[in-house]
Write an enzyme that holds these catalytic residues in place. Structure first.
Site, PDB file in Angstrom:
ATOM      1  N   SER A  84      11.709  56.560  11.528  1.00 47.56           N
ATOM      2  CA  SER A  84      12.106  56.766  10.137  1.00 47.56           C
ATOM      3  C   SER A  84      13.493  57.408  10.074  1.00 47.56           C
ATOM      4  O   SER A  84      14.464  56.816  10.546  1.00 47.56           O
ATOM      5  CB  SER A  84      11.038  57.603   9.416  1.00 47.56           C
ATOM      6  N   HIS A 234       3.349  53.454   7.968  1.00 46.85           N
ATOM      7  CA  HIS A 234       4.650  54.003   8.350  1.00 46.85           C
ATOM      8  C   HIS A 234       4.544  54.936   9.560  1.00 46.85           C
ATOM      9  O   HIS A 234       5.435  54.985  10.387  1.00 46.85           O
ATOM     10  CB  HIS A 234       5.252  54.738   7.152  1.00 46.85           C
TER      11      HIS A 234
END
Length: 257
Positions: A84, A234
Site C-alpha cells: 500500500s 487489501h
C-alpha cells in the site's frame, strides 16, 4: 531521517515497508517465515511506529528516508517489498534511485492517483479522547461508531501505546497524517522506465489494482507482472499469508548468500 527498524535472518537483503496506519510489527509473521533465506529489514516509515515524527509527509520524503536507511546500513542492492503506502514509497525510490535495488515487490497498490479513502477512519481516530482514555476497550467502542469491522479496528488500535506514567498516546503522527492524507493518494508522476524485474501482487477482493491499471504499470516498469491472490482483500499478508510467502519466494528465489 533515521528510521526505527527490526532485523532478522541471514542472506540477501530484503527491506519490507508497511502501509498507512501500520508499522514494522505488522509484517513480523511474514518475516519469520522468510528469515531462513533473507536478511530482513522491517522498517517503520516516518510518522509511524517508533520512527520519528516530521511535518513533511510525502512519497519524496519517504523515498529519501529509504535511501538514507540503505546507505546508513551499507545494504547492497536489496530486494524491496512495500504494501500500500509502502508500495508507493518503494516505487518512488525504485525510479529515483534506479541503481540501488535488485528486485521490487509491490503489494496491492498501483502507481496511479487515488481519491482519499480513509477520511472516515481518520475521523474515527480523531474522535478518540486519548487524554482521558481508560482502556483499549473504551477506544474500540468509540472507534466502532466510525469503523464497523472489528479486524480493521484492531489493526488501527495497535497504534495506541501506554505511557510510562499511565494513560495512552498515539504511535502514529495523527495530525500530520490527517493534514497530508491527500498526498498519500498521489500518483507516481515519474516516467523513467526501469528494466529490472517488478512483481505486483493484488488481492482478488480488493479494487486497488484493476485490470486497466496494467497500462500504467507497464509504462513505468516494463519488466513487470501482476499476480492475484484469491480470497484476499487489501491486507493480503494478513488474509492469505502462505500464498503471499509462496509468491515472494518464487519471485526472489531462495539465495543463502
Amino acid at each position: 531521517m533515521k528510521l526505527y527498524h527490526r532485523e532478522l535472518g541471514h542472506g540477501k537483503p530484503l527491506i519490507i515497508l508497511h502501509g498507512l496506519f501500520g508499522s514494522s510489527d505488522n509484517w513480523m509473521s511474514i518475516a519469520r517465515e522468510l528469515e531462513s533465506d533473507y536478511k530482513i529489514y522491517l522498517v517503520d516509515q516516518r510518522n509511524h511506529g517508533q520512527s520519528a515524527n516530521n511535518e513533511e509527509f510525502s512519497y519524496t520524503a519517504m523515498a529519501d528516508d529509504l535511501n538514507e536507511f540503505i546507505n546508513e546500513h551499507g545494504i547492497e542492492k536489496p530486494y524491496i517489498l512495500g504494501h500500500s503506502m509502502g508500495g508507493k514509497t518503494a516505487m518512488k525510490f525504485a525510479i529515483t534511485h534506479a541503481d540501488m535495488w535488485k528486485k521490487l515487490i509491490v503489494v496491492d497498490i498501483a502507481p496511479k492517483a487515488y481519491p482519499v479513502r480513509h477520511d472516515t477512519i481518520l475521523e474515527g481516530l480523531k474522535s478518540i479522547d486519548v487524554t482521558n482514555l481508560k482502556s483499549r476497550g473504551d477506544a474500540d467502542r468509540q472507534l466502532a461508531n466510525y469503523v464497523s469491522d472489528l479486524g480493521t479496528r484492531q489493526f488501527l488500535l495497535k497504534n495506541l501505546s501506554r505511557k510510562s506514567d499511565g494513560g495512552f498516546e498515539w504511535k502514529i503522527n495523527l495530525p500530520v497524517i490527517d493534514k497530508n492524507i491527500e498526498a498519500m493518494g498521489e500518483g507516481i508522476e515519474d516516467r523513467l522506465a526501469i528494466e529490472r524485474e517488478v512483481l505486483f501482487i493484488r488481492g482478488e477482493k480488493s479494487d486497488y489494482i484493476q485490470d486497466k491499471d496494467n497500462i500504467l504499470i507497464v509504462q513505468l516498469f516494463p519488466n513487470s507482472e501482476v499476480k492475484t491472490v484469491k480470497n484476499a482483500g487489501h491486507w493480503v499478508h494478513a488474509e492469505q499469508p502462505e500464498v503471499l510467502i509462496g509468491m515472494v519466494r518464487e519471485f526472489l528465489g531462495s539465495p543463502k548468500h
